[in-house]
Motif scaffolding. Sequence first.
Motif, PDB file in Angstrom:
ATOM      1  N   VAL A  12       6.345   0.618   3.828  1.00  0.00           N
ATOM      2  CA  VAL A  12       7.730   0.842   4.229  1.00  0.00           C
ATOM      3  C   VAL A  12       8.513   1.306   3.009  1.00  0.00           C
ATOM      4  O   VAL A  12       8.170   0.957   1.872  1.00  0.00           O
ATOM      5  N   GLN A  13       9.549   2.082   3.245  1.00  0.00           N
ATOM      6  CA  GLN A  13      10.394   2.522   2.140  1.00  0.00           C
ATOM      7  C   GLN A  13      11.363   1.426   1.730  1.00  0.00           C
ATOM      8  O   GLN A  13      11.710   0.554   2.541  1.00  0.00           O
ATOM      9  N   LEU A  86      14.098  -4.485   2.058  1.00  0.00           N
ATOM     10  CA  LEU A  86      12.920  -4.650   1.206  1.00  0.00           C
ATOM     11  C   LEU A  86      13.061  -3.882  -0.094  1.00  0.00           C
ATOM     12  O   LEU A  86      13.660  -2.797  -0.146  1.00  0.00           O
ATOM     13  N   LYS A  87      12.488  -4.464  -1.141  1.00  0.00           N
ATOM     14  CA  LYS A  87      12.504  -3.885  -2.478  1.00  0.00           C
ATOM     15  C   LYS A  87      11.063  -3.655  -2.945  1.00  0.00           C
ATOM     16  O   LYS A  87      10.137  -4.284  -2.427  1.00  0.00           O
ATOM     17  N   SER A  88      10.916  -2.817  -3.937  1.00  0.00           N
ATOM     18  CA  SER A  88       9.571  -2.543  -4.443  1.00  0.00           C
ATOM     19  C   SER A  88       8.906  -3.815  -4.958  1.00  0.00           C
ATOM     20  O   SER A  88       7.694  -3.978  -4.855  1.00  0.00           O
ATOM     21  N   THR A 119      -1.940 -10.318   4.680  1.00  0.00           N
ATOM     22  CA  THR A 119      -1.595  -8.991   5.171  1.00  0.00           C
ATOM     23  C   THR A 119      -0.824  -8.259   4.073  1.00  0.00           C
ATOM     24  O   THR A 119       0.081  -8.833   3.456  1.00  0.00           O
ATOM     25  N   GLN A 120      -1.180  -7.015   3.839  1.00  0.00           N
ATOM     26  CA  GLN A 120      -0.599  -6.255   2.736  1.00  0.00           C
ATOM     27  C   GLN A 120       0.756  -5.682   3.121  1.00  0.00           C
ATOM     28  O   GLN A 120       0.903  -5.057   4.180  1.00  0.00           O
ATOM     29  N   VAL A 121       1.728  -5.875   2.252  1.00  0.00           N
ATOM     30  CA  VAL A 121       3.042  -5.260   2.381  1.00  0.00           C
ATOM     31  C   VAL A 121       3.268  -4.385   1.151  1.00  0.00           C
ATOM     32  O   VAL A 121       3.194  -4.870   0.028  1.00  0.00           O
ATOM     33  N   THR A 122       3.541  -3.110   1.385  1.00  0.00           N
ATOM     34  CA  THR A 122       3.786  -2.184   0.294  1.00  0.00           C
ATOM     35  C   THR A 122       5.136  -1.524   0.508  1.00  0.00           C
ATOM     36  O   THR A 122       5.380  -0.932   1.557  1.00  0.00           O
ATOM     37  N   VAL A 123       6.010  -1.653  -0.478  1.00  0.00           N
ATOM     38  CA  VAL A 123       7.350  -1.087  -0.407  1.00  0.00           C
ATOM     39  C   VAL A 123       7.431   0.043  -1.424  1.00  0.00           C
ATOM     40  O   VAL A 123       7.283  -0.183  -2.627  1.00  0.00           O
ATOM     41  N   SER A 124       7.664   1.246  -0.933  1.00  0.00           N
ATOM     42  CA  SER A 124       7.753   2.400  -1.824  1.00  0.00           C
ATOM     43  C   SER A 124       9.201   2.640  -2.225  1.00  0.00           C
ATOM     44  O   SER A 124      10.119   2.511  -1.407  1.00  0.00           O
ATOM     45  N   SER A 125       9.393   2.969  -3.485  1.00  0.00           N
ATOM     46  CA  SER A 125      10.758   3.181  -3.983  1.00  0.00           C
ATOM     47  C   SER A 125      11.133   4.650  -3.933  1.00  0.00           C
ATOM     48  O   SER A 125      10.322   5.513  -3.659  1.00  0.00           O
TER      49      SER A 125
END
Length: 125
Positions: A12-13, A86-88, A119-125
């Motif tokens: 997610v961004q 959400l933040k990076s 579960t993987q959470v990835t936040v793109s900046s």
Amino acid sequence: QVQLVESGGGLVQAGGSLRLSCAVPGRTFSNSPIGWFRQAPGKERESVAAINHYSRVTYYADSVKGRFTISRDNDQNIVYLQMDSLKSEDTAVYYCARRRSIGASWNLVSSYDSWGQGTQVTVSS
């Protein structure tokens, strides 16, 4: 030990939202406080939020307070973690776990005895 199952992670961004789910076996769910933790690469597992069973009292780490919301659906035996803004730095593998007893500290890994696979959470900046 019972097996908890997390789902809902993804990419997610920054500024976006995700909702994680933790499915807990029925017999265990009704009287178990549940917590969410996360672990980023090279870092220790840290507490995120927790919810008691009957009282539904909730706890949050300072880093997520005001952005994340923990809740539980007793009919479906699921605990949710709604993550907004959400933040990076929120990027991590997220785990749910069952706390041994209501008296155990909610924010300590050692207080929990049954964990999910994460579960993987990835936040793109």
